[in-house]
Design a protein around this motif. Structure first.
Motif, mmCIF file in Angstrom:
data_model
loop_
_atom_site.group_PDB
_atom_site.id
_atom_site.type_symbol
_atom_site.label_atom_id
_atom_site.label_comp_id
_atom_site.label_asym_id
_atom_site.label_seq_id
_atom_site.Cartn_x
_atom_site.Cartn_y
_atom_site.Cartn_z
ATOM 1 N N GLY A 148 0.799 -1.226 0.000
ATOM 2 C CA GLY A 148 0.000 0.000 0.000
ATOM 3 C C GLY A 148 0.825 1.266 0.000
ATOM 4 N N ASP A 152 -1.176 3.535 5.406
ATOM 5 C CA ASP A 152 -1.539 2.111 5.474
ATOM 6 C C ASP A 152 -0.799 1.336 6.586
ATOM 7 N N PHE A 165 -3.467 -2.107 7.094
ATOM 8 C CA PHE A 165 -3.750 -2.068 5.654
ATOM 9 C C PHE A 165 -2.504 -2.446 4.843
ATOM 10 N N THR A 170 -3.836 -5.861 -1.804
ATOM 11 C CA THR A 170 -4.668 -4.783 -2.351
ATOM 12 C C THR A 170 -6.086 -5.280 -2.551
ATOM 13 N N LYS A 173 -7.773 -5.213 0.719
ATOM 14 C CA LYS A 173 -7.980 -3.812 1.131
ATOM 15 C C LYS A 173 -9.155 -3.214 0.350
ATOM 16 N N ASN A 174 -9.189 -3.529 -0.944
ATOM 17 C CA ASN A 174 -10.236 -2.965 -1.798
ATOM 18 C C ASN A 174 -11.651 -3.383 -1.401
ATOM 19 N N SER A 177 -12.094 -0.758 1.619
ATOM 20 C CA SER A 177 -11.484 0.578 1.679
ATOM 21 C C SER A 177 -12.493 1.708 1.440
#
Ligand code: IMP
Length: 191
Positions: A148, A152, A165, A170, A173-174, A177
């Motif tokens: 990140g 993060d 994070f 990713t 996280k997505n 987020s």
């Protein structure tokens, strides 16, 4: 009356954000063509990221053709009364994560959140459309992870409380987020 949007430009010099937003558009199977254009905009000194986004969007109305949107995010720490908030980019560049952890030393209440604001301009429409996404969490006690960017490594989301994070992919996280949530609201509006 809102015309059908065929092409939408994301105004940002941040390639990381563009590819993230591009993937959400792909997943949603929108028939809109998404483009990216960099444009230097002035960061106003105002109290909320909604006002930052609104100001930036309007500052380029005469300079950009068609429909476009911008995204602005901030990191808000309750015990610091919302700091760094609208100053997140500057604070990240200057005191960084170490500086935030220093400010939070011995602080019990570590509640914090990322907020993302998307401001959309639709061609020939005077209105500004605002979409918001939030992820709540805690400021970690130490820097952890190297994925990140930005804050993060010191942010632990409530929905994944064992990792920062910067320690999760990713993709993971997505799912939770702030940005993905704001984009989701934008996509629902477009649909
Ligand atoms: P921006 O102005 O939207 O680029 O965001 C301001 C600052 O907030 C960035 O420079 C980062 O330091 C921080 N920030 C925004 N989104 C994130 C994120 O997803 N993770 C970590 N930091 C972020």
């Amino acid at each position: 009356m809102i015309e059908l949007i065929e092409k939408l430009t994301f105004i940002s010099g941040n390639k990381h954000k563009f590819s993230e937003i591009q993937s959400y558009f792909k997943e949603a199977k929108l028939s809109i063509k998404l483009e990216n254009q960099d444009f230097k905009m002035i960061e106003p000194q105002v109290d909320s990221i909604e006002s930052v986004a609104d100001y930036k969007l309007n500052s380029i109305k005469e300079k950009i053709d068609g429909s476009y949107f911008i995204e602005d995010a901030g990191f808000f720490i309750d015990e610091l009364r919302g700091f760094p908030g609208v100053y997140s980019a500057y604070v990240n560049r200057t005191i960084g994560n170490q500086g935030i952890l220093r400010l939070m030393r011995n602080v019990k209440n570590r509640a914090s959140r990322f907020v993302s604001i998307i401001a959309l301009h639709i061609q020939d429409n005077p209105e500004t459309f605002i979409f918001k996404g939030t992820v709540n969490g805690k400021v970690a006690n130490e820097i952890k992870g190297n994925l990140g960017f930005g804050f993060d490594p010191i942010f632990i989301p409530n929905e994944n409380p064992d990792y920062t994070f910067a320690e999760i992919s990713t993709k993971k996280k997505n799912l939770i987020s702030h940005r993905s949530r704001a984009v989701h609201n934008l996509i629902e509006f477009i649909k």
